[in-house]
Design a protein around this motif. Structure first.
Motif, PDB file in Angstrom:
ATOM      1  N   UNK A 155       0.833  -1.201   0.000  1.00  0.00           N
ATOM      2  CA  UNK A 155       0.000   0.000   0.000  1.00  0.00           C
ATOM      3  C   UNK A 155       0.868   1.251   0.000  1.00  0.00           C
ATOM      4  N   UNK A 156       1.881   1.249   0.822  1.00  0.00           N
ATOM      5  CA  UNK A 156       2.812   2.383   0.898  1.00  0.00           C
ATOM      6  C   UNK A 156       3.486   2.613  -0.457  1.00  0.00           C
ATOM      7  N   UNK A 157       3.884   1.546  -1.119  1.00  0.00           N
ATOM      8  CA  UNK A 157       4.504   1.651  -2.436  1.00  0.00           C
ATOM      9  C   UNK A 157       3.514   2.178  -3.473  1.00  0.00           C
ATOM     10  N   UNK A 158       2.305   1.676  -3.447  1.00  0.00           N
ATOM     11  CA  UNK A 158       1.288   2.143  -4.392  1.00  0.00           C
ATOM     12  C   UNK A 158       1.052   3.647  -4.228  1.00  0.00           C
ATOM     13  N   UNK A 159       0.997   4.101  -2.998  1.00  0.00           N
ATOM     14  CA  UNK A 159       0.802   5.530  -2.730  1.00  0.00           C
ATOM     15  C   UNK A 159       2.006   6.323  -3.224  1.00  0.00           C
ATOM     16  N   UNK A 160       3.188   5.798  -3.001  1.00  0.00           N
ATOM     17  CA  UNK A 160       4.415   6.507  -3.398  1.00  0.00           C
ATOM     18  C   UNK A 160       4.477   6.750  -4.896  1.00  0.00           C
ATOM     19  N   UNK A 161       3.903   5.846  -5.684  1.00  0.00           N
ATOM     20  CA  UNK A 161       3.937   6.011  -7.140  1.00  0.00           C
ATOM     21  C   UNK A 161       2.604   6.526  -7.693  1.00  0.00           C
ATOM     22  N   UNK A 173      -4.981   1.104  -6.910  1.00  0.00           N
ATOM     23  CA  UNK A 173      -4.319  -0.066  -6.307  1.00  0.00           C
ATOM     24  C   UNK A 173      -4.245   0.085  -4.795  1.00  0.00           C
ATOM     25  N   UNK A 174      -3.958   1.279  -4.333  1.00  0.00           N
ATOM     26  CA  UNK A 174      -3.896   1.525  -2.890  1.00  0.00           C
ATOM     27  C   UNK A 174      -5.251   1.228  -2.240  1.00  0.00           C
ATOM     28  N   UNK A 175      -6.322   1.648  -2.883  1.00  0.00           N
ATOM     29  CA  UNK A 175      -7.659   1.383  -2.342  1.00  0.00           C
ATOM     30  C   UNK A 175      -7.949  -0.114  -2.307  1.00  0.00           C
ATOM     31  N   UNK A 176      -7.536  -0.828  -3.336  1.00  0.00           N
ATOM     32  CA  UNK A 176      -7.736  -2.282  -3.356  1.00  0.00           C
ATOM     33  C   UNK A 176      -6.977  -2.951  -2.215  1.00  0.00           C
ATOM     34  N   UNK A 177      -5.748  -2.534  -2.014  1.00  0.00           N
ATOM     35  CA  UNK A 177      -4.942  -3.109  -0.936  1.00  0.00           C
ATOM     36  C   UNK A 177      -5.543  -2.786   0.431  1.00  0.00           C
ATOM     37  N   UNK A 178      -6.019  -1.569   0.602  1.00  0.00           N
ATOM     38  CA  UNK A 178      -6.646  -1.187   1.866  1.00  0.00           C
ATOM     39  C   UNK A 178      -7.898  -2.020   2.117  1.00  0.00           C
TER      40      UNK A 178
END
Length: 99
Positions: free
Chosen positions: A17-23, A28-33
């Protein structure tokens, strides 16, 4: 020790999630959350000290993610407003050019 494995899965999802946010991959971040949330909710109390330490680190990452999301939302909002103004300006130009 039985909760260490679920916490490690939560940790890996948090790092992803942190990586998805960084890029800037917000979808993708929402899916991971969404994937991580039920795992967090399933954790019971009390937890061993090592699990609590990992959960504290996850909480700190989450705080940084929230700050990044707020900044991205503000930047996108400003970009949207600028685009809308540019569109209005172009429309005004076209109206003036017709005369």
């Amino acid at each position: 020790m039985h909760n260490v494995a679920p916490v490690e899965r939560i940790w890996q999802l948090t790092k992803d999630l942190e990586l998805a946010v960084a890029v800037g991959e917000w979808e993708r971040a929402a899916q991971l959350a969404d994937e991580r949330s039920p795992l967090l909710m399933a954790l019971g109390a009390p937890q061993p000290q090592e699990v609590m330490a990992r959960l504290q680190a996850i909480h700190e990452i989450d705080n940084r993610i929230v700050e990044a999301a707020q900044a991205a939302q503000q930047a996108l909002g400003a970009e949207y407003q600028a685009s809308m103004q540019a569109s209005r300006n172009a429309g005004q130009y076209l109206n003036m050019a017709r005369y």
